[in-house]
Design a protein around this motif. Structure first.
Motif: not given
Ligand SMILES: *Cc1c(COP(=O)(O)O)cnc(C)c1O
Length: 371
Positions: A70-79, A89-95
């Motif tokens: 929903a916040l448009d976090v995707g490829p190329g972004d770091e979290v 927590t980390g799995g969601a970022i990778a997903r």
């Protein structure tokens, strides 16, 4: 006397009649996904968490994925992500295809180390995902000021901390989005998988509702690729039975924690959990640190006496096989790796009896005395 780490049946037995009644209601309604039970639960949850809107989700893990989408976090972004947390927590970022930036935690609170986080911010860093671990909030004042300074979105992983507060502000209400889990071991546990997100922002809420249902609006018109992150009506109805009791559950956990803190103090090898000044801690876990490399021996001793324990968490995210060569920032992680080798959680659930608390303390004191 055996003492289980957790026994949800004690809590549920007291609520059985009411649970059966709402089960029958949902059964008779013929509406099993979303619908009026979900809407009612969402408004009650928004009120409980001091947020404008709550959106029920299929799990806490999906709540985190939906929040990132929903916040448009995707490829190329770091979290930015603490490594001492549950995998999701980390799995969601990778997903969502983004890059996790591994951040260490503090030895006092087990929560994200903001100095380490700041040192790892780059031009690609889009968001930070603080985890309110074991039921205690992060220092959200410093975190929000850091996020503001660098223009980061804040997604609170409040999966373990519903009802916890920082300076009297409920967790989940301070970031852009807060995510909750109703996995049965959490303070508000469902009868299966369920979760939710909360937000103060009406536009973000609308986006979250769309993402929850395959990006669809109106029916069969898809603006974006979302997922099936919907919550069951039955889970919402059953959670509505439990929500009014949640503050009493927290109070019982706090009473148990106070008992342990008083009766386990002064033992050489037992490190007690620390609570910050501004914190209303809801004690999803009561986590000790065992010194001298003796954690596993301690666990075996308790196990032999029938005391349930668990290691949250034995492996940090940066050291998980699936993240080998992925992510960034692992080289400075120290505290989290030490904690993974020394922490152990003991029974803290609300329905523990006085005799059980006495037994746990007695066994732990016996262990220390036996060395
Ligand atoms: C439980 C938990 C989740 C995931 O929740 P599920 O409902 O089990 O998917 C995410 N983050 C943390 C920190 C958790 O403890």
């Amino acid at each position: 006397m055996a003492v289980p780490l957790l026994d949800v049946s004690r809590q549920h037995t007291a609520l059985k009649e009411e649970c059966v009644r709402v089960f029958t209601e949902v059964f008779d309604s013929g509406r099993y996904i979303l619908g009026s039970q979900v809407e009612a639960f969402e408004s009650e949850l928004a009120a409980y968490t001091g947020t404008a809107q709550a959106i029920g989700m299929s799990s806490g893990s999906d709540a985190l994925i939906a929040a990132l989408m929903a916040l448009d976090v995707g490829p190329g972004d770091e979290v930015l992500c603490p490594v001492f947390t549950f995998f999701a927590t980390g799995g969601a970022i990778a997903r969502v295809g983004a890059t996790p930036v591994w951040v260490d935690v503090r030895p006092d609170s087990f929560n994200i180390d903001l100095a380490d986080a700041e040192a790892k911010i780059s031009s690609r860093t889009k968001a930070i995902m603080p985890v309110h671990l074991f039921g205690q909030a992060c220092d959200m004042e410093c975190l929000l000021s850091l996020a503001g300074q660098y223009g980061l979105q804040v997604i609170e992983d409040a999966a373990q901390a519903i009802g916890a507060r920082f300076q009297n502000r409920p967790v989940g209400s301070m970031g852009t989005i807060g995510a909750f889990s109703f996995y049965p071991t959490k303070n508000l546990g469902a009868f299966g998988d369920a979760g939710a997100v909360v937000t103060q922002d009406a536009e973000v809420a609308e986006r979250l509702r769309r993402v929850r249902n395959h990006g669809m609006h109106p029916r069969y018109y898809h603006h974006e690729v979302g997922g099936n992150f919907r919550i069951d009506a039955l889970q919402a109805a059953l959670l509505r039975v439990k929500l009014p009791h949640l503050d009493a559950y927290h109070a019982a956990r706090q009473r148990n924690a106070a008992y342990y803190l008083e009766n386990l103090s002064g033992l050489e090898l037992i490190g007690l959990p620390q609570t910050g000044d501004d914190m209303f801690h809801i004690w999803n876990q009561f986590t000790l640190t065992i010194g001298d490399g003796r954690r596993d021996a301690f666990r075996t001793y308790l196990q032999d006496k029938g005391i349930g324990t668990e290691i949250y968490y034995p492996v940090t995210l940066d050291q998980q096989k699936c993240f080998a060569g992925k992510g960034r920032g692992a080289e400075t992680i120290r505290v989290s790796h030490e904690l993974a080798g020394s922490v152990i959680s003991i029974p803290i659930f609300p329905e523990l009896t006085e005799a059980e608390l006495t037994e746990v303390v007695g066994v732990i004191r016996d262990w220390q005395a036996s060395l």
